[in-house]
Design a protein around this motif. Structure first.
Motif, mmCIF file in Angstrom:
data_model
loop_
_atom_site.group_PDB
_atom_site.id
_atom_site.type_symbol
_atom_site.label_atom_id
_atom_site.label_comp_id
_atom_site.label_asym_id
_atom_site.label_seq_id
_atom_site.Cartn_x
_atom_site.Cartn_y
_atom_site.Cartn_z
ATOM 1 N N ARG A 30 -23.195 -34.939 -27.321
ATOM 2 C CA ARG A 30 -23.021 -35.266 -28.779
ATOM 3 C C ARG A 30 -23.619 -36.398 -29.038
ATOM 4 N N LEU A 31 -24.905 -36.577 -29.288
ATOM 5 C CA LEU A 31 -25.552 -37.978 -29.605
ATOM 6 C C LEU A 31 -26.183 -38.080 -31.040
ATOM 7 N N ALA A 32 -25.550 -37.496 -32.060
ATOM 8 C CA ALA A 32 -25.850 -37.555 -33.406
ATOM 9 C C ALA A 32 -25.913 -38.888 -33.899
ATOM 10 N N ASN A 33 -26.998 -39.137 -34.355
ATOM 11 C CA ASN A 33 -27.383 -40.395 -34.923
ATOM 12 C C ASN A 33 -27.417 -41.716 -34.038
ATOM 13 N N ALA A 34 -27.681 -41.288 -32.618
ATOM 14 C CA ALA A 34 -27.931 -42.169 -31.744
ATOM 15 C C ALA A 34 -29.156 -42.984 -31.850
ATOM 16 N N ASN A 35 -29.102 -44.251 -31.224
ATOM 17 C CA ASN A 35 -30.642 -44.801 -31.119
ATOM 18 C C ASN A 35 -31.143 -44.817 -29.643
ATOM 19 N N LEU A 36 -31.956 -43.762 -29.547
ATOM 20 C CA LEU A 36 -32.517 -43.384 -28.334
ATOM 21 C C LEU A 36 -33.976 -43.924 -28.111
ATOM 22 N N ARG A 37 -34.318 -44.930 -29.088
ATOM 23 C CA ARG A 37 -35.779 -45.113 -29.074
ATOM 24 C C ARG A 37 -36.228 -45.923 -27.823
ATOM 25 N N GLY A 38 -37.438 -45.141 -27.403
ATOM 26 C CA GLY A 38 -37.958 -45.629 -26.079
ATOM 27 C C GLY A 38 -37.191 -44.956 -24.840
ATOM 28 N N ALA A 39 -36.260 -44.219 -24.960
ATOM 29 C CA ALA A 39 -35.391 -43.899 -23.783
ATOM 30 C C ALA A 39 -36.082 -42.929 -22.812
ATOM 31 N N ASP A 40 -35.876 -43.125 -21.656
ATOM 32 C CA ASP A 40 -36.553 -42.233 -20.361
ATOM 33 C C ASP A 40 -35.574 -41.293 -20.204
ATOM 34 N N LEU A 41 -35.910 -39.956 -20.796
ATOM 35 C CA LEU A 41 -35.226 -38.861 -20.784
ATOM 36 C C LEU A 41 -36.028 -37.556 -20.030
#
Length: 155
Positions: A30-41
């Motif tokens: 559950r990551l709605a509206n999360a800031n994941l800019r530049g994340a390594d996924l």
């Protein structure tokens, strides 16, 4: 330390021993509206994840399992999703500007009103994808291996 916040600044995760990949490795994250800019996924298991409205601009999602994820209104500008599997995912109204989707499996994905300007789609499987009203301005990157052709796009 992994700190994940919503766009309003609310902290979702703040644990010095928790990595972003560890948090994402749970089905139905559950990551709605999360800031994941530049994340390594890269290669993360985000199956059926709730990523509605998440900002994943510049994120590395190569090889990620995004089957049935809800990425409605998500921002993925400049993200890399090579060999990712967002099959059956909702990308309605998502901003996929300049996203690298080469060899991605978008089978049955909903791209209704998604912005695909500059997206790289060579080898992407878009069988049964919903393409009602996407913004497509992809001069060149759609290659002969892409198994679909949108109206107005030459092959």
């Amino acid at each position: 330390m992994a700190i994940i916040t919503t766009r309003t600044g609310e902290t979702i995760a703040d644990d010095k021993d928790m990595t972003l990949r560890h948090l994402a490795e749970t089905n139905r994250s559950r990551l709605a509206n999360a800031n994941l800019r530049g994340a390594d996924l890269r290669d993360a298991n985000l199956w059926d994840a709730d990523l509605r409205g998440a900002d994943m601009s510049g994120a590395l999602l190569d090889g990620a399992w995004l089957d049935f994820a809800d990425m409605t209104r998500a921002t993925l500008r400049g993200a890399s999703m090579r060999d990712a599997t967002p099959a059956g995912a909702s990308l309605r109204d998502a901003d996929l500007t300049d996203v690298d989707l080469r060899d991605a499996d978008l089978t049955g994905a909903n791209l209704d009103s998604a912005t695909l300007t500059g997206a790289l789609l060579d080898g992407a499987d878009m069988t049964d994808a919903i393409l009602d009203g996407p913004i497509l301005d992809t001069p060149g990157p759609i290659g002969p291996d892409t198994p679909w052709q949108a109206p107005g796009i030459g092959m």
